[in-house]
Design a protein around this motif. Structure first.
Motif, PDB file in Angstrom:
ATOM      1  N   LEU A 250      30.609  41.058  39.700  1.00  0.00           N
ATOM      2  CA  LEU A 250      30.696  39.952  38.891  1.00  0.00           C
ATOM      3  C   LEU A 250      30.242  38.765  39.779  1.00  0.00           C
ATOM      4  CD1 LEU A 250      31.365  38.593  36.054  1.00  0.00           C
ATOM      5  CD2 LEU A 250      33.772  38.942  36.860  1.00  0.00           C
TER       6      LEU A 250
ATOM      7  N   GLY B 269      34.671  46.561  31.150  1.00  0.00           N
ATOM      8  CA  GLY B 269      35.432  47.202  32.304  1.00  0.00           C
ATOM      9  C   GLY B 269      35.297  46.268  33.442  1.00  0.00           C
ATOM     10  N   MET B 270      36.377  46.605  34.533  1.00  0.00           N
ATOM     11  CA  MET B 270      36.591  45.997  35.682  1.00  0.00           C
ATOM     12  C   MET B 270      37.125  46.912  36.739  1.00  0.00           C
ATOM     13  SD  MET B 270      37.738  41.858  34.902  1.00  0.00           S
ATOM     14  CE  MET B 270      36.557  40.709  34.316  1.00  0.00           C
TER      15      MET B 270
ATOM     16  N   TYR C  69      40.991  48.161  39.357  1.00  0.00           N
ATOM     17  CA  TYR C  69      42.125  49.104  38.553  1.00  0.00           C
ATOM     18  C   TYR C  69      42.963  49.767  39.651  1.00  0.00           C
ATOM     19  CZ  TYR C  69      39.356  48.825  34.169  1.00  0.00           C
ATOM     20  OH  TYR C  69      38.628  48.583  33.146  1.00  0.00           O
TER      21      TYR C  69
ATOM     22  N   ASP D 272      45.253  41.341  43.034  1.00  0.00           N
ATOM     23  CA  ASP D 272      44.016  40.584  42.602  1.00  0.00           C
ATOM     24  C   ASP D 272      43.463  39.635  43.409  1.00  0.00           C
ATOM     25  OD1 ASP D 272      42.055  39.412  41.159  1.00  0.00           O
ATOM     26  OD2 ASP D 272      43.285  39.237  39.277  1.00  0.00           O
ATOM     27  N   PRO D 273      42.138  39.750  44.050  1.00  0.00           N
ATOM     28  CA  PRO D 273      41.922  38.606  45.012  1.00  0.00           C
ATOM     29  C   PRO D 273      41.001  37.374  44.234  1.00  0.00           C
ATOM     30  CG  PRO D 273      40.307  40.468  45.023  1.00  0.00           C
ATOM     31  CD  PRO D 273      41.268  40.614  43.816  1.00  0.00           C
ATOM     32  N   GLY D 274      40.924  37.556  42.881  1.00  0.00           N
ATOM     33  CA  GLY D 274      40.500  36.497  42.149  1.00  0.00           C
ATOM     34  C   GLY D 274      38.786  36.558  42.096  1.00  0.00           C
ATOM     35  N   ILE D 275      38.438  35.898  41.234  1.00  0.00           N
ATOM     36  CA  ILE D 275      36.807  35.918  40.911  1.00  0.00           C
ATOM     37  C   ILE D 275      36.430  34.374  41.387  1.00  0.00           C
ATOM     38  CG2 ILE D 275      34.965  36.041  39.521  1.00  0.00           C
ATOM     39  CD1 ILE D 275      36.108  38.676  40.066  1.00  0.00           C
ATOM     40  N   ARG D 276      35.516  34.456  42.367  1.00  0.00           N
ATOM     41  CA  ARG D 276      35.114  33.056  42.974  1.00  0.00           C
ATOM     42  C   ARG D 276      33.645  32.676  42.171  1.00  0.00           C
ATOM     43  NH1 ARG D 276      37.573  35.763  46.900  1.00  0.00           N
ATOM     44  NH2 ARG D 276      35.616  37.044  47.310  1.00  0.00           N
ATOM     45  N   GLY D 277      33.484  31.540  42.143  1.00  0.00           N
ATOM     46  CA  GLY D 277      32.269  31.182  41.571  1.00  0.00           C
ATOM     47  C   GLY D 277      32.274  30.905  40.033  1.00  0.00           C
ATOM     48  N   LEU D 278      33.368  31.108  39.600  1.00  0.00           N
ATOM     49  CA  LEU D 278      33.403  31.218  37.858  1.00  0.00           C
ATOM     50  C   LEU D 278      32.983  29.665  37.457  1.00  0.00           C
ATOM     51  CD1 LEU D 278      34.439  33.298  36.147  1.00  0.00           C
ATOM     52  CD2 LEU D 278      36.448  31.879  35.597  1.00  0.00           C
ATOM     53  N   HIS D 279      32.783  28.642  38.251  1.00  0.00           N
ATOM     54  CA  HIS D 279      32.171  27.556  37.900  1.00  0.00           C
ATOM     55  C   HIS D 279      30.905  27.564  37.278  1.00  0.00           C
ATOM     56  CE1 HIS D 279      30.579  23.401  38.772  1.00  0.00           C
ATOM     57  NE2 HIS D 279      31.716  22.969  37.992  1.00  0.00           N
TER      58      HIS D 279
END
Lengths: 336, 336
Positions: free
Chosen positions: A226, A243-244, A248, A253-260
């Motif tokens: 993602l 799905g992710m 699972y 949860d390491p987090g999603i970077r770059g969501l900006h």
């Protein structure tokens, strides 16, 4: 003697075989209005991992000591219900057991065997197929010439999402976790391009295979994929989130970077769950069943034999070893 | 003598005053077709932080040694352009300077002073207002009784987003970074509830103020607030993403945890940028200007005096010290 698979303990991180137990159970007896079925195919699906946890998700948790439940294709072997006759093919959310009692036939759906293989009722002519359709046609909405990227593309949903997107005129790129899967996507499913994400850098692969950027990212995995899709997305891209699976089994949860990038590129990300769309199944079947019958849409099943192998089959599917829809065959389709 | 504010060096992390320099510059002279304007109000906006970086974003980077540019309300003091007369109020993307040359009048917009205060052309009757409107009315789409949560709610966009959502019948909850801002939201802007996110636990505050969960989260900040909103969102929630200011000064992106909620709760997150919607401004003005004129929508400005204080005003705004739209007043509205 009847047997079933129960949840022996909740998994911590990756699911192991010790999370399950095979046990004997009573032979079902039909009371008034009831139906008894012989299981034929158990569906293994990524969302089952979430149901093994205790926390809330979109499907209720399995209980320790109780059977695993999923979509099951079955044959009626006894019926005291006027809507079902012995020999009918049906599907429903049933225990992972040889035989099950369905009180008052509740939740049981008859399968129209003229539409295709009975196993298709839990795949291309059922929820995974409708999932692919909603994600592509309603949320992704590619127009001809746009690029659609699909992760876990060899899965039950992914392979269909790619084929549907191609029918809409898109250029379709898939990623999968082995060279065999990549070959399957290119040769069997007609993807324009595919790559093995385990064998190379994601950014390099997306630069190469999506030279014009990504207009639709059909997300089955979340995580680093993602993040890469956010980096390679075009302005006004649509991200249906189906799905992710990469998270699972993760403990943290390491987090999603770059969501900006959502903001910079005006991306629309939409999570969806097929339960909200089941009323669209008849229209979907009317449209897609002929494509399947004519061979214009192909669908690959990966069938593991034997109820007792169901836990290993599910674990293997979660680890990415299946190509296509993984089913566990419990009994022959026809009565002996 | 004319003066201007230039970018002296690119910031690393938080912006400091040393990133700017005040310098003398030439007095503009109008050639054929040109317009010379006296700046009155400089608009300070969160997106200017991104333009101070070198990397690509949705707006081009400022160049070191060149002036800072933002929306500026100005008065025409010399014109050789038939569309503009001396004394006209205008706005445009202009240098942070006392006086500017606008070649061929390019990009300059006349302000209809009958609509309201001339400063409103860069706030409630301009892009910040339209931003609030698009986020609420097109993307958030609250229906009466739903809960709309707005972060950085005291800002130019947030205060209007809340008032628009209330007009649509929603229950509106805002968060801000001081008790003064909270009082402003409750007492001046009519928010149903507001809280100081620096003074308490976000989860506790959202549990208390959004007891029925969040249906629309108007995101101005990203980061931990977005993560909390994901935790408290209802099924089918809409998240218009207007800004992620919490990350603008960060050197590393810590990632957004809990994004799996998108799937579980079928949330739609949509990033948007007002440049894609500017054609909707006339319809917006026709609808909203009467509300402002009648006092049904209030708008708070925070005006700092003096061009040389513009860098400090911008830095303070990024640090959250302003209530409402922060403007820098460079000259009186009317000619002396």
């Amino acid at each position: 003697m009847n047997t079933r698979i129960v949840l022996a303990r909740r998994p911590v991180g990756w699911v192991e075989e010790s999370c399950f137990a095979v046990e004997s159970c009573t032979e079902p007896q039909a009371g008034p209005g009831d139906v008894v079925v012989q299981s034929i195919y158990l569906s293994t699906d990524p969302y089952l991992r979430g149901r093994m946890n205790d926390g809330p998700s979109y499907a209720a948790s399995f209980q320790v000591g109780h059977p695993i439940v999923s979509r099951v294709v079955a044959r009626v072997i006894d019926s005291r219900h006027e809507g079902f006759a012995v020999g009918d093919y049906v599907w429903g959310f049933l225990d992972w057991a040889q035989r099950s009692l369905v009180r008052r036939g509740q939740g049981l759906q008859r399968i129209d065997a003229s539409l295709g293989r009975v196993s298709h009722a839990v795949s291309v002519l059922g929820m995974p197929g409708l999932t692919a359709w909603i994600g592509v046609a309603e949320l992704g909405r590619p127009v001809p010439g746009e690029t659609v990227y699909i992760s876990s593309a060899e899965g039950a949903v992914g392979q269909l999402a790619g084929q549907f997107a191609r029918r809409m005129g898109a250029r379709v790129v898939g990623s999968a976790g082995s060279d065999d899967k990549v070959a399957f996507l290119r040769e069997r499913c007609g993807f324009d391009a595919a790559f093995n994400y385990k064998a190379r850098d994601l950014d390099d692969a997306l630069r190469e295979h999506c030279p014009d950027g990504i207009d639709v990212y059909f997300d089955n995995v979340g995580g680093a994929t993602l993040e890469a899709a956010l980096r390679h997305a075009n302005v006004a891209a649509r991200f249906p989130v189906c799905g992710m699976i990469s998270g699972y089994n993760a403990l943290e949860d390491p987090g999603i970077r770059g969501l900006h990038a959502l903001l910079v590129k005006r991306i629309q990300m939409t999570g969806f769950i097929i339960y909200d769309h089941v009323h669209k199944l008849p229209a979907y079947l009317a449209r897609v069943a002929p494509w399947v019958r004519r061979g214009e849409v192909v669908f690959h099943e990966d069938i593991v034999q034997g109820l007792e192998r169901a836990p290993a089959a599910l674990i293997g599917m979660l680890r990415g070893e299946a190509i296509g829809k993984r089913l566990v065959q419990v009994a022959p389709e026809s009565a002996a």
